[in-house]
Write an enzyme that holds these catalytic residues in place. Structure first.
Site, PDB file in Angstrom:
ATOM      1  N   HIS A  91      38.031  23.271  41.285  1.00 48.50           N
ATOM      2  CA  HIS A  91      37.181  22.105  41.005  1.00 48.50           C
ATOM      3  C   HIS A  91      36.936  21.297  42.281  1.00 48.50           C
ATOM      4  O   HIS A  91      35.821  20.849  42.540  1.00 48.50           O
ATOM      5  CB  HIS A  91      37.854  21.191  39.984  1.00 48.50           C
ATOM      6  CG  HIS A  91      38.113  21.812  38.647  1.00 48.50           C
ATOM      7  ND1 HIS A  91      39.370  22.100  38.194  1.00 48.50           N
ATOM      8  CD2 HIS A  91      37.268  22.200  37.657  1.00 48.50           C
ATOM      9  CE1 HIS A  91      39.298  22.623  36.987  1.00 48.50           C
ATOM     10  NE2 HIS A  91      38.040  22.710  36.636  1.00 48.50           N
ATOM     11  N   LYS A  98      31.224  29.954  40.240  1.00 47.86           N
ATOM     12  CA  LYS A  98      30.927  31.355  39.909  1.00 47.86           C
ATOM     13  C   LYS A  98      32.017  31.971  39.047  1.00 47.86           C
ATOM     14  O   LYS A  98      31.823  33.045  38.498  1.00 47.86           O
ATOM     15  CB  LYS A  98      30.792  32.173  41.201  1.00 47.86           C
ATOM     16  CG  LYS A  98      29.485  31.971  41.918  1.00 47.86           C
ATOM     17  CD  LYS A  98      29.352  33.014  43.015  1.00 47.86           C
ATOM     18  CE  LYS A  98      28.137  32.770  43.870  1.00 47.86           C
ATOM     19  NZ  LYS A  98      28.027  33.799  44.930  1.00 47.86           N
ATOM     20  N   ASP A 106      32.938  31.056  36.264  1.00 44.57           N
ATOM     21  CA  ASP A 106      32.293  31.137  34.948  1.00 44.57           C
ATOM     22  C   ASP A 106      30.858  31.613  35.180  1.00 44.57           C
ATOM     23  O   ASP A 106      29.896  30.851  35.052  1.00 44.57           O
ATOM     24  CB  ASP A 106      32.364  29.771  34.263  1.00 44.57           C
ATOM     25  CG  ASP A 106      33.804  29.328  34.042  1.00 44.57           C
ATOM     26  OD1 ASP A 106      34.367  29.680  33.008  1.00 44.57           O
ATOM     27  OD2 ASP A 106      34.383  28.670  34.933  1.00 44.57           O
TER      28      ASP A 106
HETATM   29  N1  LIG Z   1      38.638  29.035  40.546  1.00 41.87           N
HETATM   30  C1  LIG Z   1      37.512  28.354  40.538  1.00 41.87           C
HETATM   31  N2  LIG Z   1      36.738  28.300  41.640  1.00 41.87           N
HETATM   32  C2  LIG Z   1      35.569  27.609  41.633  1.00 41.87           C
HETATM   33  N3  LIG Z   1      35.096  26.935  40.567  1.00 41.87           N
HETATM   34  C3  LIG Z   1      35.827  26.952  39.443  1.00 41.87           C
HETATM   35  C4  LIG Z   1      37.063  27.654  39.368  1.00 41.87           C
HETATM   36  N4  LIG Z   1      37.561  27.489  38.113  1.00 41.87           N
HETATM   37  C5  LIG Z   1      36.692  26.731  37.454  1.00 41.87           C
HETATM   38  N5  LIG Z   1      35.647  26.404  38.235  1.00 41.87           N
HETATM   39  C6  LIG Z   1      34.456  25.639  37.851  1.00 41.87           C
HETATM   40  O1  LIG Z   1      34.789  24.312  37.545  1.00 41.87           O
HETATM   41  C7  LIG Z   1      33.871  23.802  36.576  1.00 41.87           C
HETATM   42  C8  LIG Z   1      34.651  23.213  35.452  1.00 41.87           C
HETATM   43  O2  LIG Z   1      35.385  24.234  34.810  1.00 41.87           O
HETATM   44  P1  LIG Z   1      36.588  23.987  33.814  1.00 41.87           P
HETATM   45  O3  LIG Z   1      36.910  22.538  33.809  1.00 41.87           O
HETATM   46  O4  LIG Z   1      36.342  24.680  32.560  1.00 41.87           O
HETATM   47  O5  LIG Z   1      37.782  24.660  34.610  1.00 41.87           O
HETATM   48  P2  LIG Z   1      38.474  26.024  34.410  1.00 41.87           P
HETATM   49  O6  LIG Z   1      39.601  26.062  35.348  1.00 41.87           O
HETATM   50  O7  LIG Z   1      37.423  27.078  34.420  1.00 41.87           O
HETATM   51  O8  LIG Z   1      39.069  25.915  32.980  1.00 41.87           O
HETATM   52  P3  LIG Z   1      39.221  27.049  31.901  1.00 41.87           P
HETATM   53  O9  LIG Z   1      40.594  27.533  32.062  1.00 41.87           O
HETATM   54  O10 LIG Z   1      38.958  26.255  30.674  1.00 41.87           O
HETATM   55  O11 LIG Z   1      38.183  28.085  32.095  1.00 41.87           O
HETATM   56  C9  LIG Z   1      33.015  24.989  36.136  1.00 41.87           C
HETATM   57  O12 LIG Z   1      31.790  24.943  36.863  1.00 41.87           O
HETATM   58  C10 LIG Z   1      33.846  26.163  36.574  1.00 41.87           C
HETATM   59  O13 LIG Z   1      33.095  27.325  36.830  1.00 41.87           O
HETATM   60  C1  LIG Z   2      30.405  22.937  32.123  1.00 46.84           C
HETATM   61  C2  LIG Z   2      31.483  22.372  31.211  1.00 46.84           C
HETATM   62  C3  LIG Z   2      32.098  21.144  31.861  1.00 46.84           C
HETATM   63  C4  LIG Z   2      30.787  21.911  29.922  1.00 46.84           C
HETATM   64  O1  LIG Z   2      31.703  21.391  29.025  1.00 46.84           O
HETATM   65  C5  LIG Z   2      32.553  23.430  30.882  1.00 46.84           C
HETATM   66  O2  LIG Z   2      32.012  24.494  30.210  1.00 46.84           O
HETATM   67  C6  LIG Z   2      33.340  23.862  32.086  1.00 46.84           C
HETATM   68  O3  LIG Z   2      34.244  23.101  32.421  1.00 46.84           O
HETATM   69  O4  LIG Z   2      33.051  24.898  32.678  1.00 46.84           O
HETATM   70  N1  BAL Z   3      35.494  27.174  31.918  1.00 44.53           N
HETATM   71  C1  BAL Z   3      34.547  27.249  30.827  1.00 44.53           C
HETATM   72  C2  BAL Z   3      34.882  26.365  29.701  1.00 44.53           C
HETATM   73  C3  BAL Z   3      35.635  27.032  28.614  1.00 44.53           C
HETATM   74  O1  BAL Z   3      36.220  28.099  28.785  1.00 44.53           O
HETATM   75  O2  BAL Z   3      35.641  26.480  27.506  1.00 44.53           O
END
Ligand SMILES: Nc1ncnc2c1ncn2[C@@H]1O[C@H](COP(=O)(O)OP(=O)(O)OP(=O)(O)O)[C@@H](O)[C@H]1O
Ligand SMILES: CC(C)(CO)[C@@H](O)C(=O)[O-]
Ligand code: BAL
Length: 280
Positions: A33, A145, A147
């Site tokens: 993040h 990327k 996601d």
């Molecule tokens: N390892 C990472 N590197 C770069 N961006 C990331 C990474 N993990 C998550 N993100 C991005 O951070 C943003 C918020 O994602 P989110 O808060 O869902 O975090 P997450 O770590 O992906 O959580 P989850 O475990 O729910 O997937 C999204 O745009 C996601 O793609």
């Molecule tokens: C883009 C987002 C904040 C929408 O709830 C979520 O899907 C995530 O954290 O990737």
């Molecule tokens: N990182 C995408 C949000 C979700 O898994 O719900």
């Protein structure tokens, strides 16, 4: 750094801003993040990060209730990388009444891969992302990327609905062993955390096979990758080699022409569902 919980407060904090950059999150922040916030900072305008665990994108059996909520720590981390505004609405603020207007993305993009295993997920994501965009009114928004499909779906939404927000992609931040950072990694036991690296290793194996041209048959390569994970105790949902442009399987003509590909995977390890991908 200002922390605001309501839409009027947010509007007031951003009054007059024209180059706002936005990083939407669900909190429990990690280096992934923060790398997105740093990317957003490069644009020169104020950076807004949102923290909102969006009920709409969780199925009833999923982890909405247990999703880690670490607000104070998240704010400290955001402050440390120069975030200007944290927008952390509660459900009452963002969904004061049932959200009956929804953004339904096209099935060809949203009902495959993640959407096949999490029905309605991308409707929940698109609806909250559009609503958050309307609150923040950003010039750019940064998505990870990690996601990959979410990034594609949001990008198509922004393009087709002529949103005034450019969608910027951030690279996946990884732990030293290669595991993609994710909030859900904290669900892993110590033994599972050691095993978790196999997901990215599987993707790297597929990437290598494709690069070396040793894989004539993509479905066989995908099956082999899934079997490999299964034999180690994983429950894979998919390992899929797709065109980056539309996430569809490449045709023989596209393969011949060197169409850019991406390999995506989702698999459960114990109770934890992990996703990852690699561009080829
Ligand atoms: N390892 C990472 N590197 C770069 N961006 C990331 C990474 N993990 C998550 N993100 C991005 O951070 C943003 C918020 O994602 P989110 O808060 O869902 O975090 P997450 O770590 O992906 O959580 P989850 O475990 O729910 O997937 C999204 O745009 C996601 O793609
Ligand atoms: C883009 C987002 C904040 C929408 O709830 C979520 O899907 C995530 O954290 O990737
Ligand atoms: N990182 C995408 C949000 C979700 O898994 O719900």
């Amino acid at each position: 750094m200002r922390i605001v919980h309501t839409i009027p407060e947010l509007r007031q904090a951003l009054a007059g801003a024209t180059k706002t950059a936005f990083v939407p999150t669900m909190g429990n922040l990690h280096e992934g993040h923060l790398s997105l916030v740093k990317l957003a900072k490069e644009r020169g305008g104020p950076v807004v990060a949102s923290i909102f665990v969006n009920r709409l994108q969780f199925a009833p059996h999923e982890d909405f209730d247990t999703y880690p909520r670490t607000f104070e720590r998240d704010c400290d981390l955001l402050r440390s990388v120069g975030c200007n505004v944290v927008f952390a609405p509660n459900e009452e603020e963002l969904y004061p009444e049932p959200q009956v207007f929804k953004v339904i993305p096209p099935p060809a993009l949203a009902d495959i891969l993640e959407g096949e295993f999490r029905p309605g997920f991308f409707t929940g994501v698109c609806t909250v992302v559009l609503k958050l965009f309307n609150c923040v009114q950003p010039r750019i928004a940064v998505f990870g990327k990690k996601d990959y499909q979410q990034l594609m779906v949001v990008r198509r939404m922004a393009q087709q609905l002529a949103l005034p927000t450019d969608i910027v992609a951030g690279d996946t931040a990884r732990a030293e062993d290669g595991l993609a950072l994710s909030s859900r990694n904290m669900y892993l036991s110590e033994a599972e955390r050691a095993e978790a690296v196999q997901l990215s290793m599987t993707l790297r194996h597929v990437q290598l096979a494709l690069r070396n041209g040793t894989a004539a048959n993509l479905p066989a390569l995908e099956r082999e990758a899934m079997d490999g994970l299964r034999s180690r105790g994983w429950q894979p949902d998919y390992v899929a080699i797709r065109c980056r442009a539309d996430l569809q399987p490449p045709t023989p003509v596209q393969r011949e022409a060197g169409e850019p590909l991406v390999v995506l995977a989702a698999a459960r390890l114990g109770k934890t569902r992990l996703i990852d991908n690699l561009e080829i």
